[in-house]
Scaffold this active site. Structure first.
Site, PDB file in Angstrom:
ATOM      1  N   TYR A 155       0.822  -1.213   0.000  1.00 23.73           N
ATOM      2  CA  TYR A 155       0.000   0.000   0.000  1.00 23.73           C
ATOM      3  C   TYR A 155       0.856   1.264   0.000  1.00 23.73           C
ATOM      4  CZ  TYR A 155      -3.935  -3.074   1.116  1.00 23.73           C
ATOM      5  OH  TYR A 155      -4.886  -4.057   1.083  1.00 23.73           O
ATOM      6  N   LYS A 171       3.645 -15.392   1.407  1.00 23.92           N
ATOM      7  CA  LYS A 171       3.665 -16.248   0.215  1.00 23.92           C
ATOM      8  C   LYS A 171       5.100 -16.363  -0.289  1.00 23.92           C
ATOM      9  CE  LYS A 171       0.497 -16.732  -2.826  1.00 23.92           C
ATOM     10  NZ  LYS A 171      -0.100 -18.083  -2.752  1.00 23.92           N
ATOM     11  N   ASP A 211      -2.613 -17.847   1.380  1.00 18.96           N
ATOM     12  CA  ASP A 211      -3.855 -18.341   0.760  1.00 18.96           C
ATOM     13  C   ASP A 211      -4.411 -19.524   1.555  1.00 18.96           C
ATOM     14  OD1 ASP A 211      -1.545 -19.645  -0.099  1.00 18.96           O
ATOM     15  OD2 ASP A 211      -2.395 -20.278  -2.000  1.00 18.96           O
ATOM     16  N   ASP A 214      -5.043  -7.221   5.692  1.00 17.56           N
ATOM     17  CA  ASP A 214      -6.281  -6.520   5.359  1.00 17.56           C
ATOM     18  C   ASP A 214      -7.367  -7.557   5.032  1.00 17.56           C
ATOM     19  OD1 ASP A 214      -8.039  -4.538   4.694  1.00 17.56           O
ATOM     20  OD2 ASP A 214      -6.930  -3.803   2.949  1.00 17.56           O
ATOM     21  N   ASP A 258     -10.485  -9.307   7.675  1.00 13.61           N
ATOM     22  CA  ASP A 258     -11.906  -9.198   7.320  1.00 13.61           C
ATOM     23  C   ASP A 258     -12.574 -10.569   7.300  1.00 13.61           C
ATOM     24  OD1 ASP A 258     -11.796  -6.487   7.145  1.00 13.61           O
ATOM     25  OD2 ASP A 258     -12.656  -6.359   5.131  1.00 13.61           O
TER      26      ASP A 258
END
Ligand code: NAD
Length: 370
Positions: free
Chosen positions: A142, A193, A226, A250, A254
């Site tokens: 970001y 990852k 993942d 992020d 959620d």
């Protein structure tokens, strides 16, 4: 009696309504002689824009820098949709995060037994769930440069975001996660990852090294991000503390949030670096939800996310661990008694308002402390 400086930034929409319930609690701890919270209040978001022409004033920022902890309600609403971009309500929150150096975002996902049926997963998968996601908040994709959209010679466009982490950034977030785990069930799951990303390789290396050198007593597992998402909806109770970067955090936070039912239930904390001289950290506590303009001013908002954020402040900023436990127990008992705001009430049942929940939590604290 210990004394702490608390800056209250209620903000917009339902922010002031839910903050009012925390103010009741602040009074309760003082009356009981447990802790004195010297509170100051200031504006943030749209209300600050209306008063000062920006989303947070320099004076409010100075107060935030001086406070032992900041409690933040919510910002935004349709009234400010057209204000200049740099003055939009969220700019107040971003400035606070940046200038207080809040690099660690902690989001617990706790499923109260009384609400297990509100989750989209089966009761047995989520009942008693208590996990926490530690998300790196100030680095990663970001913020990494270059970040741009360029037009190529053939007229095509190319968009670039840059995922970037340094050793130091990974070390400090890993330490937050390990320290937290030691106070919980002593397990950290580090998600990245490394199979496809260089930042994942470095993340994995640094977390492993910090673990070996400083936290070998804590159980550490590495999980591909993942797979972590999949495991969160398959068997979330296998986790205790999940530490991950800004982007994966992020998303995973959620996912974890929705395991527990409603936005009105979710607290969060954002922590800065420890001051070596005082051992204190800058800290901001806020509910995950926004300003909920659709119900603002009606006394309907669920204050539990805000009250839970205050419980996190007791735990992480003030070291009042037994008091935080008791406040969380009071919330659980109020829910178990059947009191619900509309967002978590089952269809056909009678919902109560913001104030009733706040009053019930105070009454329950009285009972627990008797
Ligand atoms: P929201 O979280 O405000 O509301 C989403 C839905 O959840 C609404 O139906 C709302 O009524 C409900 N809800 C949220 N909190 C609740 C609570 N405590 N009790 C009961 N119901 C609750 O998100 P949104 O509608 O996407 O955004 C509204 C405004 O809030 C926008 O201006 C947005 O930019 C802002 N926002 C601010 C923050 C923040 O301050 N950190 C976060 C998200 C959104």
């Amino acid at each position: 009696m210990a004394s702490y400086n608390l800056l209250l930034l209620p903000g917009d929409g339902i922010g002031p309504e839910v903050m009012a319930e925390v103010e009741k609690l602040v009074g309760w701890y003082g009356r009981r002689g447990i802790a004195r919270f010297e509170t100051e209040k200031d504006l943030v978001g749209g209300s600050a824009y209306d008063a000062h022409g920006k989303a947070i004033s320099d004076a409010a920022m100075a107060r935030a820098q001086a406070a032992d902890a900041v409690l933040f309600g919510a910002v935004g609403g349709p009234k400010w949709d057209k204000v200049p971009y740099e003055h939009r309500p969220e700019a107040g929150l971003l400035r606070l995060r940046k200038e207080l150096g809040l690099f660690a975002n902690l989001r617990p996902a706790i499923c109260y037994p009384a609400l297990a049926d509100a989750s989209s997963l089966k009761r047995e998968l989520v009942e008693g769930l208590d996990i926490i996601i530690v998300r790196e908040l100030t680095g990663g994709v970001y913020f990494g440069e270059p970040k741009e959209i360029v037009t190529l010679e053939n007229g095509e466009k190319r968009a670039v975001d840059t995922q970037l982490y340094t050793t130091h950034e990974i070390e400090r977030i890993a330490r937050v996660a390990f320290e937290l785990a030691r106070k919980r069930r002593n397990k950290v799951s580090s998600a990245e990852k490394r199979n496809v990303m260089k930042t994942g390789v470095l993340w994995n290396e640094v977390v492993t090294r910090v673990h070996g050198a400083e936290y070998a007593d804590v159980e550490l597992e590495h999980v591909l991000a993942d797979n972590c998402g999949m495991q969160l909806v398959r068997n979330p109770k296998q986790y205790d503390v999940i530490v991950t970067d800004n982007l994966f955090g992020d998303i995973l936070s959620d996912v974890a949030a929705m395991l527990t039912g409603s936005l009105g239930m979710l607290p969060s904390a954002s922590l800065g670096a420890e001051d070596p001289a005082t051992g204190k950290r800058k800290a901001l506590y806020e509910p995950v939800h926004g300003s909920a303009p659709d119900i603002a001013g009606k006394g309907l908002a669920n204050p539990i996310a805000m009250i839970g954020s205050f419980a996190m402040a007791l735990r992480y900023s003030f070291g009042l661990v037994a008091e935080a436990d008791m406040l969380e127990k009071a919330i659980a008992n109020v829910l178990a008694s059947g009191l619900r705001t509309k967002d978590i009430a089952a269809a056909g049942t009678n919902a109560v308002g913001t104030r009733e929940i706040g009053d019930a939590v105070v009454a329950e604290l009285d009972r627990l402390a008797a």
